[in-house]
Design a protein around this motif. Structure first.
Motif, short mmCIF file in Angstrom:
data_model
loop_
_atom_site.label_atom_id
_atom_site.label_comp_id
_atom_site.label_asym_id
_atom_site.label_seq_id
_atom_site.Cartn_x
_atom_site.Cartn_y
_atom_site.Cartn_z
N GLU A 8 44.13 58.26 40.04
CA GLU A 8 43.65 56.91 40.25
C GLU A 8 44.76 55.97 39.84
OE1 GLU A 8 40.12 56.65 37.86
OE2 GLU A 8 38.89 57.54 39.43
N GLU A 37 47.23 45.38 42.01
CA GLU A 37 47.14 44.63 43.26
C GLU A 37 48.25 45.12 44.19
OE1 GLU A 37 44.65 42.65 44.11
OE2 GLU A 37 43.81 43.20 42.16
N GLU A 45 45.56 51.59 39.28
CA GLU A 45 44.98 50.25 39.22
C GLU A 45 46.07 49.21 39.44
OE1 GLU A 45 42.96 47.33 35.90
OE2 GLU A 45 43.04 49.48 35.53
N LYS A 90 49.16 52.39 34.44
CA LYS A 90 48.16 52.09 35.48
C LYS A 90 47.86 53.31 36.34
CE LYS A 90 47.77 47.86 34.24
NZ LYS A 90 46.59 47.42 33.49
N ASN A 105 41.09 49.22 41.94
CA ASN A 105 41.29 50.64 41.66
C ASN A 105 41.37 51.42 42.97
OD1 ASN A 105 41.27 50.77 38.80
ND2 ASN A 105 39.10 50.29 38.85
N TYR A 106 42.34 52.31 43.03
CA TYR A 106 42.52 53.17 44.20
C TYR A 106 42.48 54.62 43.75
CZ TYR A 106 44.44 48.97 46.42
OH TYR A 106 44.62 47.72 46.91
#
Length: 115
Positions: free
Chosen positions: A15, A19, A17, A45, A2-3
């Motif tokens: 936010e 990779e 989510e 996401k 999560n970023y």
């Protein structure tokens, strides 16, 4: 993973989510001016922490991408569109993500001018 991300003034917060395996640097007329490094994720996401009404949108050419930006500071943290298969996607400007070492992200160059 999560970023968290935002525009410069914090008026747009979100936010995302996924990779983050790499980013895309496009040379089209808008991307080359913005200097964005884009990470494409499925739209579901991306989670906005800011009301939709507080985000401005710019579209041009074929009007297929909604370039989202802050009306206060002018930063473009993400865009929204549809991929070639018809799936909703978000193009996250990784320069707007918190605590990310940009040097650690592989960047692929894309010739958007040729489209």
């Amino acid at each position: 993973m999560n970023y968290k991300g935002s525009c410069h003034c914090g008026g747009i917060a979100f936010e995302v989510e996924g990779e983050l395996a790499g980013a895309l640097a496009c040379n089209c007329s808008i991307c080359s001016r913005k200097g964005s490094l884009l990470w494409f994720v499925p739209h579901d996401k991306l989670r906005l922490l800011t009301p939709e009404k507080d985000i401005s949108t710019y579209v041009f050419n074929k009007h297929v991408i909604q370039h989202r930006f802050c009306p206060t500071c002018g930063i473009h943290p993400f865009g929204e569109g549809v991929d070639p298969k018809g799936n909703k996607i978000a193009a996250i400007n990784i320069r707007c993500l918190e605590n990310l070492d940009l040097a650690s992200v592989a960047v692929t160059h894309f010739d958007g001018r040729a489209l």
